[in-house]
Every structure is written in C-alpha cells, then in structure tokens.
Design an enzyme around this catalytic site. Structure first.
Site, PDB file in Angstrom:
ATOM      1  N   TYR A  63      65.494 107.341   9.193  1.00  0.00           N
ATOM      2  CA  TYR A  63      65.761 105.617   8.466  1.00  0.00           C
ATOM      3  C   TYR A  63      66.937 105.471   8.752  1.00  0.00           C
ATOM      4  CZ  TYR A  63      60.824 106.428   6.065  1.00  0.00           C
ATOM      5  OH  TYR A  63      59.396 106.397   6.624  1.00  0.00           O
ATOM      6  N   ASN A 102      56.801  93.724   9.701  1.00  0.00           N
ATOM      7  CA  ASN A 102      57.766  94.071   9.549  1.00  0.00           C
ATOM      8  C   ASN A 102      58.608  94.386   8.962  1.00  0.00           C
ATOM      9  OD1 ASN A 102      57.166  93.337  11.450  1.00  0.00           O
ATOM     10  ND2 ASN A 102      58.662  91.486  12.521  1.00  0.00           N
ATOM     11  N   ASP A 104      61.778  94.861   8.551  1.00  0.00           N
ATOM     12  CA  ASP A 104      63.341  94.721   8.710  1.00  0.00           C
ATOM     13  C   ASP A 104      63.977  93.625   7.911  1.00  0.00           C
ATOM     14  OD1 ASP A 104      62.302  92.497  10.149  1.00  0.00           O
ATOM     15  OD2 ASP A 104      62.298  93.105  12.290  1.00  0.00           O
ATOM     16  N   HIS A 119      54.344  96.888   4.817  1.00  0.00           N
ATOM     17  CA  HIS A 119      54.525  97.894   5.308  1.00  0.00           C
ATOM     18  C   HIS A 119      55.585  98.699   4.580  1.00  0.00           C
ATOM     19  CE1 HIS A 119      51.381  98.044   8.867  1.00  0.00           C
ATOM     20  NE2 HIS A 119      51.398  97.568   7.713  1.00  0.00           N
ATOM     21  N   CYS A 168      68.465 109.696  -6.738  1.00  0.00           N
ATOM     22  CA  CYS A 168      68.228 108.531  -8.160  1.00  0.00           C
ATOM     23  C   CYS A 168      68.357 109.341  -9.424  1.00  0.00           C
ATOM     24  CB  CYS A 168      66.837 107.968  -8.224  1.00  0.00           C
ATOM     25  SG  CYS A 168      66.372 107.343  -9.740  1.00  0.00           S
ATOM     26  N   GLU A 235      51.337  89.531  25.925  1.00  0.00           N
ATOM     27  CA  GLU A 235      50.610  90.328  26.843  1.00  0.00           C
ATOM     28  C   GLU A 235      49.126  89.816  25.852  1.00  0.00           C
ATOM     29  OE1 GLU A 235      51.019  94.707  25.892  1.00  0.00           O
ATOM     30  OE2 GLU A 235      52.861  93.412  27.554  1.00  0.00           O
ATOM     31  N   CYS A 251      57.631  85.151  21.651  1.00  0.00           N
ATOM     32  CA  CYS A 251      57.127  83.537  20.938  1.00  0.00           C
ATOM     33  C   CYS A 251      58.723  83.029  20.158  1.00  0.00           C
ATOM     34  CB  CYS A 251      56.560  84.767  19.310  1.00  0.00           C
ATOM     35  SG  CYS A 251      57.405  85.951  18.743  1.00  0.00           S
TER      36      CYS A 251
HETATM   37  N1  APR Z   1      57.382  88.143  21.489  1.00  0.00           N
HETATM   38  C1  APR Z   1      55.517  88.316  21.454  1.00  0.00           C
HETATM   39  N2  APR Z   1      55.091  88.971  21.616  1.00  0.00           N
HETATM   40  C2  APR Z   1      56.694  90.186  21.739  1.00  0.00           C
HETATM   41  C3  APR Z   1      57.025  90.140  22.341  1.00  0.00           C
HETATM   42  C4  APR Z   1      57.864  88.463  21.860  1.00  0.00           C
HETATM   43  N3  APR Z   1      59.240  88.761  22.270  1.00  0.00           N
HETATM   44  N4  APR Z   1      57.648  91.549  22.312  1.00  0.00           N
HETATM   45  C5  APR Z   1      57.067  92.430  22.322  1.00  0.00           C
HETATM   46  N5  APR Z   1      56.016  91.191  21.792  1.00  0.00           N
HETATM   47  C6  APR Z   1      54.863  92.041  21.687  1.00  0.00           C
HETATM   48  C7  APR Z   1      53.977  93.378  22.446  1.00  0.00           C
HETATM   49  O1  APR Z   1      53.087  93.206  23.700  1.00  0.00           O
HETATM   50  C8  APR Z   1      52.863  93.997  21.168  1.00  0.00           C
HETATM   51  O2  APR Z   1      51.943  93.458  21.396  1.00  0.00           O
HETATM   52  O3  APR Z   1      54.955  92.323  20.476  1.00  0.00           O
HETATM   53  C9  APR Z   1      53.788  93.407  20.014  1.00  0.00           C
HETATM   54  C10 APR Z   1      53.849  94.243  18.868  1.00  0.00           C
HETATM   55  O4  APR Z   1      53.246  95.712  19.087  1.00  0.00           O
HETATM   56  P1  APR Z   1      53.947  96.573  18.502  1.00  0.00           P
HETATM   57  O5  APR Z   1      54.941  97.533  19.316  1.00  0.00           O
HETATM   58  O6  APR Z   1      52.181  97.753  17.738  1.00  0.00           O
HETATM   59  O7  APR Z   1      53.953  96.567  16.915  1.00  0.00           O
HETATM   60  P2  APR Z   1      53.252  96.032  15.478  1.00  0.00           P
HETATM   61  O8  APR Z   1      51.547  95.762  15.924  1.00  0.00           O
HETATM   62  O9  APR Z   1      53.672  95.022  14.270  1.00  0.00           O
HETATM   63  O10 APR Z   1      52.560  97.367  15.387  1.00  0.00           O
HETATM   64  C11 APR Z   1      52.135  97.326  13.974  1.00  0.00           C
HETATM   65  O11 APR Z   1      52.370 100.249  13.715  1.00  0.00           O
HETATM   66  O12 APR Z   1      53.452 101.383  13.706  1.00  0.00           O
HETATM   67  C12 APR Z   1      52.903 101.118  13.262  1.00  0.00           C
HETATM   68  O13 APR Z   1      54.077 100.763  10.560  1.00  0.00           O
HETATM   69  C13 APR Z   1      54.051 100.067  12.280  1.00  0.00           C
HETATM   70  O14 APR Z   1      53.928  97.682  11.149  1.00  0.00           O
HETATM   71  C14 APR Z   1      53.751  98.431  12.624  1.00  0.00           C
HETATM   72  C15 APR Z   1      52.871  98.462  13.399  1.00  0.00           C
END
Ligand code: APR
Length: 268
Positions: A63, A102, A104, A119, A168, A235, A251
């Site tokens: 973390y 996210n 972040d 999350h 804490c 994708e 995006c």
């Molecule tokens: N623009 C658009 N899409 C993008 C870009 C970009 N620049 N870069 C990557 N991607 C897409 C990838 O193609 C993929 O489909 O973003 C997606 C990221 O997928 P993950 O890494 O699986 O992220 P996410 O869907 O947020 O994961 C969900 O999984 O492990 C848990 O808690 C964690 O919040 C997270 C959750």
C-alpha cells in the site's frame, strides 16, 4: 460518435462508471495485463484479510508503494473532460454521477463532485481496532515504511514489526479499501449505487475490464432496460456486445471529444 452525441445532448441523468483505464494515461498502472504485478503478487493476492493477517508488513509495503506512486500523478484529459462535463451540465439542471472503482482520487483531484469511490481510497485509513476512518496524506505514513515498497521481484522484504506499522488507538490502521477477496458491502451497492445507476438515461463505461462485480453489472443492467451505454476502452471487453456504443482507443482522447459541448445542448 455523432449518434452518441445526439443522446448526450439531451440526457438529464448520466452515470459514468470508471475503472483503472481512465488513470492509465496519468501513469497509474492498471490491474490486469502487464504491469499488474508488485513483486511476484497481483493486487488480488495482497488486498485480502488473509494476506494481511499472514503478513501485515508486506501488505503495508504494497500500500505504501501505491500511495507513493499515486501521490505524484495528475488527472489526465479523460478525468478533466468528465469533471468539466459534470460542472457544465450541472449549470443546465442536468446531473452527471461518477461511480469509480479507482482508489487514486484522480477524479476528485480533477474536480468531479458527484463521485462514489466504491472501492475506497489509498488516502483514507481505517483502524482495525476502533474502526475510525480518517484522511491521511502523509508521506511516508510512518517512519518504518520510509524507503520500502520497491516493486521489483528480487526486493528484500522489510519485515517491519507490527508495533512499528501505522497505528491509531493501539490498533493497526489500514488503507480504507475494499478487500478484493470479499464482496462489496451490500449497502454500498443497494443504497448508493443502485438508485443512481437506475435513474440514468445514458451510461458510460470507461476504462474498465468489466469483470469485477458489482461494478461490472451496472451498465449491462441499464442496457437491458434500453438505456444507451457507451463503452470507452483500448480493447473490447466481455460486456462490449451488450452495449450500443464502443469507442476504442485511449479515453484521454475519446472522452474529450464525446463530452465536449454540443450545439444542441439542453439548457433548462
Ligand atoms: N483508455 C481506455 N481504456 C484503457 C486505457 C486507456 N488509456 N488503458 C487501459 N484501458 C482499459 C484496459 O483495456 C482494461 O479493459 O482499462 C481496463 C483496465 O482493466 P483492469 O486493470 O481490470 O481495471 P478495472 O476494471 O478497474 O479493475 C476492477 O479489479 O482488482 C480489482 O479492485 C480492483 O478496482 C479494481 C477492479
């Protein structure tokens, strides 16, 4: 895009569901695919109560690494387009709601106000003893974590004694995040997300692999009711063919075009 923009110009309630891909162009690693590892583990292996009980020092190093990476990052044109669109449509009596997976805080940093961080956040902590949740932006969060957390597989573990981990009231504090091995608390979904998702008349699914529930089911559910859904991703995903629109590409480029002011925008 022109077809999407016609819906966008009139929609009164828009929900935007975002995932790691929206922050990729800010330099925050996504979860799946290359770059998804810290040392030899994936987040799903470490963000679990079992991993924390087994080795709290390792989980805190992980973390700490993520906090230090994210604190240096800035919102990209995708985050900014969403925030600008929310503010502009708000002035027109229309509502944009962002539900993000996210942790972040980059949507918040960009200025998004109607935001659910389902999350949690890397910059909130929760005490494992008294349960208090607090904001915490310290770097490092405690002296013992200073200089630890390197992601390379060959890194020596810091093996920090529990009494030197962030604390804490006597209990260890943890980043206030959803455990990845457990379902999201039902009240988050039922009380907060569901009403907002189900009143939307247009949905955007941005930068998420659409495999983690419950976020993965929101857009397919509204799509099944006939609400147009637009996916923005590099994708295709398992959900793509359930949506009306798919905009393939980064995006940070596709969102500013999609969410820019429309000449026929409704002003109430
Ligand atoms: N623009 C658009 N899409 C993008 C870009 C970009 N620049 N870069 C990557 N991607 C897409 C990838 O193609 C993929 O489909 O973003 C997606 C990221 O997928 P993950 O890494 O699986 O992220 P996410 O869907 O947020 O994961 C969900 O999984 O492990 C848990 O808690 C964690 O919040 C997270 C959750």
């Amino acid at each position: 895009m022109a077809d999407f923009r016609t819906f966008f110009a009139k929609a009164k309630h828009i929900v935007i569901i975002s995932g790691a891909g929206v922050s990729a162009e800010s330099g925050v690693p996504t979860f799946r695919g290359a770059g998804g590892y810290w040392r030899k583990w994936q987040a799903q292996d470490l963000a679990t109560p079992q991993a924390f009980a087994h080795n709290p020092s390792r989980v805190w190093e992980f973390y700490h690494y993520r906090r230090e990476v994210v604190r240096t990052k800035e919102p990209n044109p995708g985050h900014l387009a969403i925030a600008e669109c929310e503010a502009r449509l708000g002035r027109q009596g229309r509502r944009v709601m962002v539900i993000t997976q996210n942790i972040d805080e980059l949507h918040r940093k960009a200025g998004t106000k109607n935001l659910l961080e389902i999350h949690g956040s890397l910059f909130k902590t929760r005490c494992t003893s008294c349960g208090v949740v607090a904001e915490n932006y310290k770097s490092p969060i405690c002296p013992a974590l200073s200089g630890t957390g390197a992601p390379e597989p060959e890194t020596q573990e810091a093996r920090i004694p529990v009494e030197k981990l962030p604390r804490c009231c006597g209990g260890i504090i943890l980043s206030h995040l959803a455990w990845l091995s457990l379902p999201l608390q039902p009240q988050i979904y039922l009380n907060l997300c569901k009403p907002r998702v189900h009143c939307s008349v247009l949905a955007l699914q941005v930068g998420t692999s659409s495999v983690v529930y419950p976020a993965a089911m929101f857009a397919p559910q509204v799509s099944a009711r006939g609400v147009p859904v637009a996916e923005f991703n590099m994708e295709t995903t398992p959900a793509t063919n359930r949506f009306r629109f798919h905009f393939q590409g980064p995006c940070g480029s596709t969102l500013p075009e999609a969410l820019a002011r429309h000449e026929n925008e409704t002003v109430s």
